[in-house]
Motif scaffolding. Structure first.
Motif, PDB file in Angstrom:
ATOM      1  N   ILE A 122       0.866  -1.185   0.000  1.00 16.03           N
ATOM      2  CA  ILE A 122       0.000   0.000   0.000  1.00 16.03           C
ATOM      3  C   ILE A 122       0.894   1.223   0.000  1.00 16.03           C
ATOM      4  CG2 ILE A 122      -1.710   1.344   1.284  1.00 16.03           C
ATOM      5  CD1 ILE A 122      -2.831  -1.257   2.378  1.00 16.03           C
ATOM      6  N   HIS A 123       0.735   2.056  -1.013  1.00 13.79           N
ATOM      7  CA  HIS A 123       1.587   3.234  -1.181  1.00 13.79           C
ATOM      8  C   HIS A 123       0.793   4.487  -0.825  1.00 13.79           C
ATOM      9  CE1 HIS A 123       4.516   5.975  -2.795  1.00 13.79           C
ATOM     10  NE2 HIS A 123       3.798   6.301  -3.857  1.00 13.79           N
ATOM     11  N   THR A 124       1.045   5.021   0.372  1.00 19.56           N
ATOM     12  CA  THR A 124       0.372   6.244   0.812  1.00 19.56           C
ATOM     13  C   THR A 124       1.314   7.438   0.876  1.00 19.56           C
ATOM     14  OG1 THR A 124       0.741   5.970   3.201  1.00 19.56           O
ATOM     15  CG2 THR A 124      -1.184   4.858   2.244  1.00 19.56           C
ATOM     16  N   ALA A 125       2.618   7.205   0.752  1.00 18.48           N
ATOM     17  CA  ALA A 125       3.593   8.288   0.934  1.00 18.48           C
ATOM     18  C   ALA A 125       3.542   9.283  -0.227  1.00 18.48           C
ATOM     19  CB  ALA A 125       4.989   7.705   1.056  1.00 18.48           C
ATOM     20  N   PHE A 126       3.604  10.556   0.117  1.00 19.22           N
ATOM     21  CA  PHE A 126       3.760  11.621  -0.877  1.00 19.22           C
ATOM     22  C   PHE A 126       4.232  12.858  -0.130  1.00 19.22           C
ATOM     23  CE2 PHE A 126       2.589  15.111  -3.672  1.00 19.22           C
ATOM     24  CZ  PHE A 126       2.961  14.612  -4.919  1.00 19.22           C
ATOM     25  N   ASN A 127       5.228  13.531  -0.680  1.00 20.20           N
ATOM     26  CA  ASN A 127       5.748  14.756  -0.077  1.00 20.20           C
ATOM     27  C   ASN A 127       4.863  15.924  -0.504  1.00 20.20           C
ATOM     28  OD1 ASN A 127       7.169  17.065   0.670  1.00 20.20           O
ATOM     29  ND2 ASN A 127       9.160  16.122   0.303  1.00 20.20           N
ATOM     30  N   HIS A 128       4.160  16.537   0.455  1.00 16.98           N
ATOM     31  CA  HIS A 128       3.206  17.598   0.132  1.00 16.98           C
ATOM     32  C   HIS A 128       3.804  18.998   0.263  1.00 16.98           C
ATOM     33  CE1 HIS A 128       0.342  14.242   0.682  1.00 16.98           C
ATOM     34  NE2 HIS A 128      -0.353  14.892  -0.221  1.00 16.98           N
ATOM     35  N   ASP A 129       5.099  19.119   0.092  1.00 17.56           N
ATOM     36  CA  ASP A 129       5.737  20.431   0.039  1.00 17.56           C
ATOM     37  C   ASP A 129       5.438  21.037  -1.333  1.00 17.56           C
ATOM     38  OD1 ASP A 129       7.348  22.637  -0.099  1.00 17.56           O
ATOM     39  OD2 ASP A 129       9.233  21.586   0.286  1.00 17.56           O
ATOM     40  N   PHE A 130       4.461  21.958  -1.378  1.00 15.59           N
ATOM     41  CA  PHE A 130       3.994  22.485  -2.660  1.00 15.59           C
ATOM     42  C   PHE A 130       5.024  23.396  -3.330  1.00 15.59           C
ATOM     43  CE2 PHE A 130      -0.003  21.144  -0.762  1.00 15.59           C
ATOM     44  CZ  PHE A 130      -0.575  20.468  -1.835  1.00 15.59           C
TER      45      PHE A 130
END
Length: 297
Positions: free
Chosen positions: A69-77
């Motif tokens: 399950i891949h939930t990781a994401f860097n939300h530094d816009f």
């Protein structure tokens, strides 16, 4: 089943880990810091040290598990384009590790960039990857599935809420606190779908257990909360006035976040409920949850 989870100590990922463990699954989680490793181990999951940049750690975690399950994401816009490319490479690397197996691979996408103003269903395609919309999570998932890998997508709404949320609604709350004003755009009738993070976690778990290659699932419990209702809840929670904004006043008030305030993406989840046997588990809706958790400090 042994499930490898990226973003395992994040807001959504930690709920997924808890859901999997509570339903008898073994879990390994990707972490990069000592603090995250300690928190994950305390929860009862195994620790895989690494990061999205470390593709070998992703391959290692995927190879040693029965599902991913891949939930990781860097939300530094401020680095959104780079982070979208990082996400694409991570999905590709995990897909390579799963090639030739039938291990479920659940990839996170979103409904925030579906066609505006229309009811989005699980059959609705996402917007094509472009300079205006560089996030390629769903397109990469489709490419991986086309190679025979058992990949599927869980689409999250803009507002995955719950205690500890640091996403879109807290940004609105902080802006209203700083400006002394809770604002909405135009008549405020644009819709933000929503889900409690523990309800979303059940979609991920059921997708691993029952999902179908190439499927899209919507982790959405509220089809569309009017943005004006969110602004009014913020005004009440902070004791500040609520006001309509138009034109240049929107950017002046919301700054970089102005591009998101006009989102109008009502989203259905009927097919997800039918396919996975998913339903809400008694968690509060967005406005009730805001009253409980979003106005401390």
């Amino acid at each position: 089943m042994h499930v490898f989870v990226t973003g395992a100590t994040g807001f959504v990922g930690s709920a997924v880990v808890k859901e999997l463990l509570a339903n008898g699954h073994e879990v390994s989680g990707l972490v990069r810091s000592d603090a995250s490793a300690a928190a994950l181990a305390q929860s009862g999951a195994h620790v895989v040290r690494g990061s999205l940049e470390d593709l070998d750690s992703l391959r290692q975690g995927a190879t040693g598990a029965d599902a991913v399950i891949h939930t990781a994401f860097n939300h530094d816009f401020s680095r959104f384009l780079d982070n979208c490319e990082l996400d694409r490479r991570a999905i590709e690397a995990i897909g390579e590790a799963l090639q030739g197996t039938n291990k479920p691979f659940v990839i996170t996408s979103g409904v925030g960039h579906m066609e505006s103003g229309r009811l989005a269903t699980e059959d609705s395609p996402s917007l094509p990857v472009s300079a205006a919309y560089p996030r390629a999570s769903e397109a990469t998932a489709e490419a991986v599935a086309a190679r025979g890998i058992n990949a599927m997508v869980v689409r999250l709404p803009p507002t995955v809420h719950g205690d500890g949320d640091h996403g879109f609604v807290p940004i609105l709350v902080n802006t209203a606190r700083e400006k002394g004003l809770a604002a909405y755009v135009g008549d405020g009738s644009n819709h933000w779908p929503a889900v409690h993070r523990f309800d979303a976690a059940r979609v991920y778990r059921l997708a691993v257990e029952r999902g179908t290659r190439g499927a899209r699932y919507h982790a959405v419990t509220e089809q569309g909360v009017p943005f004006r209702d969110i602004a009014e809840a913020i005004g009440q929670g902070l004791g500040v006035p609520v006001k309509r904004l138009d034109g240049d006043d929107v950017a002046a008030h919301f700054g970089w976040f102005a591009r998101f305030t006009g989102l109008d993406v009502p989203t259905a989840s009927a097919k997800t409920r039918e396919a996975l046997g998913w339903s809400e588990a008694g968690h509060p809706g967005l406005l009730d949850d805001m009253a409980l958790h979003y106005f401390r400090g």
